[in-house]
Enzyme design. Structure first.
Site, PDB file in Angstrom:
ATOM      1  N   CYS A 188     116.541 -68.557-109.686  1.00 20.04           N
ATOM      2  CA  CYS A 188     116.499 -67.224-108.764  1.00 20.04           C
ATOM      3  C   CYS A 188     116.571 -68.308-106.987  1.00 20.04           C
ATOM      4  O   CYS A 188     117.251 -67.430-106.347  1.00 20.04           O
ATOM      5  CB  CYS A 188     115.381 -66.168-109.178  1.00 20.04           C
ATOM      6  SG  CYS A 188     114.370 -67.192-109.242  1.00 20.04           S
ATOM      7  N   GLY A 201     112.875 -61.390-113.945  1.00 22.01           N
ATOM      8  CA  GLY A 201     114.231 -61.156-114.408  1.00 22.01           C
ATOM      9  C   GLY A 201     115.213 -60.168-113.469  1.00 22.01           C
ATOM     10  O   GLY A 201     115.255 -60.647-111.949  1.00 22.01           O
ATOM     11  N   SER A 202     116.032 -59.473-114.049  1.00 23.77           N
ATOM     12  CA  SER A 202     117.327 -58.899-112.638  1.00 23.77           C
ATOM     13  C   SER A 202     116.820 -57.442-112.315  1.00 23.77           C
ATOM     14  O   SER A 202     115.364 -56.701-112.381  1.00 23.77           O
ATOM     15  CB  SER A 202     118.681 -58.232-114.084  1.00 23.77           C
ATOM     16  OG  SER A 202     117.860 -57.416-114.057  1.00 23.77           O
ATOM     17  N   THR A 203     117.522 -57.106-110.595  1.00 20.61           N
ATOM     18  CA  THR A 203     117.006 -56.238-110.125  1.00 20.61           C
ATOM     19  C   THR A 203     116.853 -54.576-111.172  1.00 20.61           C
ATOM     20  O   THR A 203     115.890 -54.457-110.670  1.00 20.61           O
ATOM     21  CB  THR A 203     117.176 -56.510-108.741  1.00 20.61           C
ATOM     22  OG1 THR A 203     116.800 -57.764-107.832  1.00 20.61           O
ATOM     23  CG2 THR A 203     117.198 -55.033-108.067  1.00 20.61           C
ATOM     24  N   GLU A 219     109.390 -59.999-110.481  1.00 24.52           N
ATOM     25  CA  GLU A 219     109.827 -61.689-109.232  1.00 24.52           C
ATOM     26  C   GLU A 219     111.409 -61.276-110.439  1.00 24.52           C
ATOM     27  O   GLU A 219     112.166 -61.623-111.390  1.00 24.52           O
ATOM     28  CB  GLU A 219     109.223 -62.336-109.896  1.00 24.52           C
ATOM     29  CG  GLU A 219     108.159 -63.084-109.918  1.00 24.52           C
ATOM     30  CD  GLU A 219     107.473 -64.148-110.205  1.00 24.52           C
ATOM     31  OE1 GLU A 219     107.979 -65.180-111.198  1.00 24.52           O
ATOM     32  OE2 GLU A 219     106.663 -64.351-109.733  1.00 24.52           O
ATOM     33  N   GLY A 262     114.298 -54.661-113.173  1.00 29.37           N
ATOM     34  CA  GLY A 262     112.429 -54.413-112.116  1.00 29.37           C
ATOM     35  C   GLY A 262     113.014 -53.124-112.244  1.00 29.37           C
ATOM     36  O   GLY A 262     111.481 -52.416-111.486  1.00 29.37           O
TER      37      GLY A 262
END
Length: 500
Positions: free
Chosen positions: A287, A231-233, A253, A236
């Site tokens: 991504c 998913g999104s940074t 990821e 994360g």
């Protein structure tokens, strides 16, 4: 399609929570499902059910765990056409993408793991030294929290759960809230396979929810030994922070902003065809999207012209129709995010070319080409996750490499050049984890993951086992070396006395 109810699943039991949330078809904007709204308490129960099942499941023979994966693949394959239709309604994928990627590759990945051997769980032994020998084996971490994204929910979740189960872990599945229906189908198939092979029902659990509460509770739960998240940074980073007190294994990821270095000797048609997937595959919600084109000044104008021609031929519409080349985004919220970034680029002085003639219904965003970009532009630094391509004119390789490395992401970059030997040398200067030369495809058996803000760890084939297992070394005194045979006894089998 029929409006359905989706329960959570804990320890093999379906849980219909009092509260639910609604899932919309991104093409029609109509409700297609009512989904269980799970909070922290139910997430905790799922983690505890997985922990209770963990010792028994880990002790199952590997062939039983592989049979569970094979049966799951067979059950999904028997529902293939239904699942393809579900993928279109749930994710907005075009039918061709739903069939090949959303469903087909997920089934193939289950069968891949069902075919792997026990050697995947044993590492080569080091040479005996100082009278000591050693064997090294992989052991399951226990419970793995598998948190999947909305762009390829089934494929991504299989990529997490299959290697985790293969290695002897139990799992809690937590799909993205926007499109949980395919993951719920996977949960059903796994549960039936567990039951058929007399495996503990708590080995697979399903937690759902529209917000962050359930996922955050899973990450923090002491029974969870590893977290696999795509998913999104931003999310994360939160997971990284919240998992630290428990020293959990992490496979993160995260986001990307792939750069495409187009050298002066590149084939412009090849480049344009390759990068146009940013418009056509899942409407750019990938991504690995080649989102930033860094084109040498000698080919820049020709490439922009070619891209504008390709863009003019695109057709937005219902992903079920064969003539549609660009489907909708997943939600109104995601459309607003993409629109904001494109509008910002225009305000910053970039030239924006938008595709017209959008459907009136559906979360569509026009396929967009943004030219006149520089590394400082917001759109060149932030992940749009939509059908948007940015183009920057460069004066040579040094400027292109500097621009490619200028973001905090490090997932994937690409180089197009007629000189592949030089391109390989140029690739060493890029900081991304994956580099494609004259292609935007990736090898399914190669490690996959990100550097910098694009993540931690690697999936892809058996590389995923690094995040779902611990290494155990068993040492012992070395076996005595076999006695060396005296050459003088080679024929008779007895030692002859030699004269002094």
């Amino acid at each position: 399609m029929t409006h359905i109810r989706v329960p959570a699943r804990v320890g093999g039991d379906e849980i219909f929570t009092p509260d639910t949330y609604t899932v919309l078809d991104p093409t029609t904007e109509l409700p297609i499902a009512e989904v269980a709204e799970c909070g922290a308490d139910l997430a905790g129960e799922a983690a505890e059910a997985a922990a209770a099942a963990s010792p028994t499941f880990a002790d199952l023979p590997l062939f039983t765990r592989k049979a569970i994966l094979a049966l799951t693949a067979d059950r999904l394959d028997a529902r293939r056409e239904e699942l393809i239709e579900l993928a279109v309604a749930d994710t907005g994928a075009r039918t061709a993408v739903a069939a090949e990627v959303q469903v087909g590759r997920a089934i193939d990945r289950l069968r891949y793991w069902a075919a792997q051997g026990e050697d995947r769980l044993v590492l080569p032994s080091p040479d005996q030294r100082d009278g000591i020998g050693a064997t090294i084996e992989r052991t399951p971490v226990g419970v793995v929290a598998c948190i999947s994204p909305y762009n390829f929910p089934l494929l991504a979740m299989v990529g997490k759960a299959a290697p985790a189960l293969f290695a002897g872990n139990t799992v809690v599945l937590k799909p993205a809230p926007q499109d949980p229906l395919l993951v719920a189908a996977l949960s059903d198939a796994l549960t039936l396979a567990l039951r058929e092979l007399n495996a503990p029902a708590g080995a697979v659990n399903l937690v759902l929810g529209s917000g962050a509460e359930a996922g955050a509770a899973l990450v923090a739960h002491p029974a969870v030994g590893a977290v696999s998240f795509t998913g999104s940074t931003g999310v994360g980073i939160d997971i990284y922070r919240n998992a630290a007190p428990g020293m959990k294994r992490l496979l993160l990821e995260l986001g990307g902003k792939g750069a495409v270095i187009v050298r002066e000797d590149a084939d412009v048609d090849q480049v344009a065809t390759a990068v146009s997937r940013t418009w056509t595959v899942q409407a750019g919600q990938v991504c690995l999207t080649p989102a930033r084109i860094l084109a040498d000044a000698k080919v820049h104008d020709a490439l922009v012209d070619r891209l504008l021609t390709l863009r003019a031929d695109l057709r937005h519409g219902d992903p079920r129709h064969p003539e549609t080349t660009v489907g909708p985004l997943i939600s109104a919220a995601q459309r607003e995010t993409v629109t904001r970034l494109v509008d910002t680029a225009e305000h910053e002085g970039c030239e924006v070319h938008r595709k017209a003639d959008l459907p009136e219904i559906g979360f569509h965003h026009p396929a967009t080409l943004v030219t006149g970009c520089s590394p400082e532009n917001t759109l060149m630094r932030e992940e749009a996750f939509g059908p948007v391509l940015c183009v920057m004119r460069t004066s040579g390789d040094d400027e292109a490499v500097e621009a490619a490395n200028s973001t905090h992401y490090g997932l994937s970059d690409y180089i197009f050049s007629d000189d592949t030997d030089y391109a390989r040398r140029l690739a060493r200067r890029l900081r991304s984890a994956q580099i494609g030369i004259n292609t935007v495809a990736r090898h399914p058996d190669a490690p996959f993951g990100g550097n910098k803000a694009s993540g931690l760890g690697r999936s892809g084939a058996t590389f995923a086992l690094d995040s779902y297992t611990d290494l155990r070394t068993v040492t012992r005194p070395s076996d005595p070396e076999p006695a060396k045979r005296d050459p003088s006894t080679a024929e008779t089998g007895r030692r002859e006395e030699l004269p002094a």
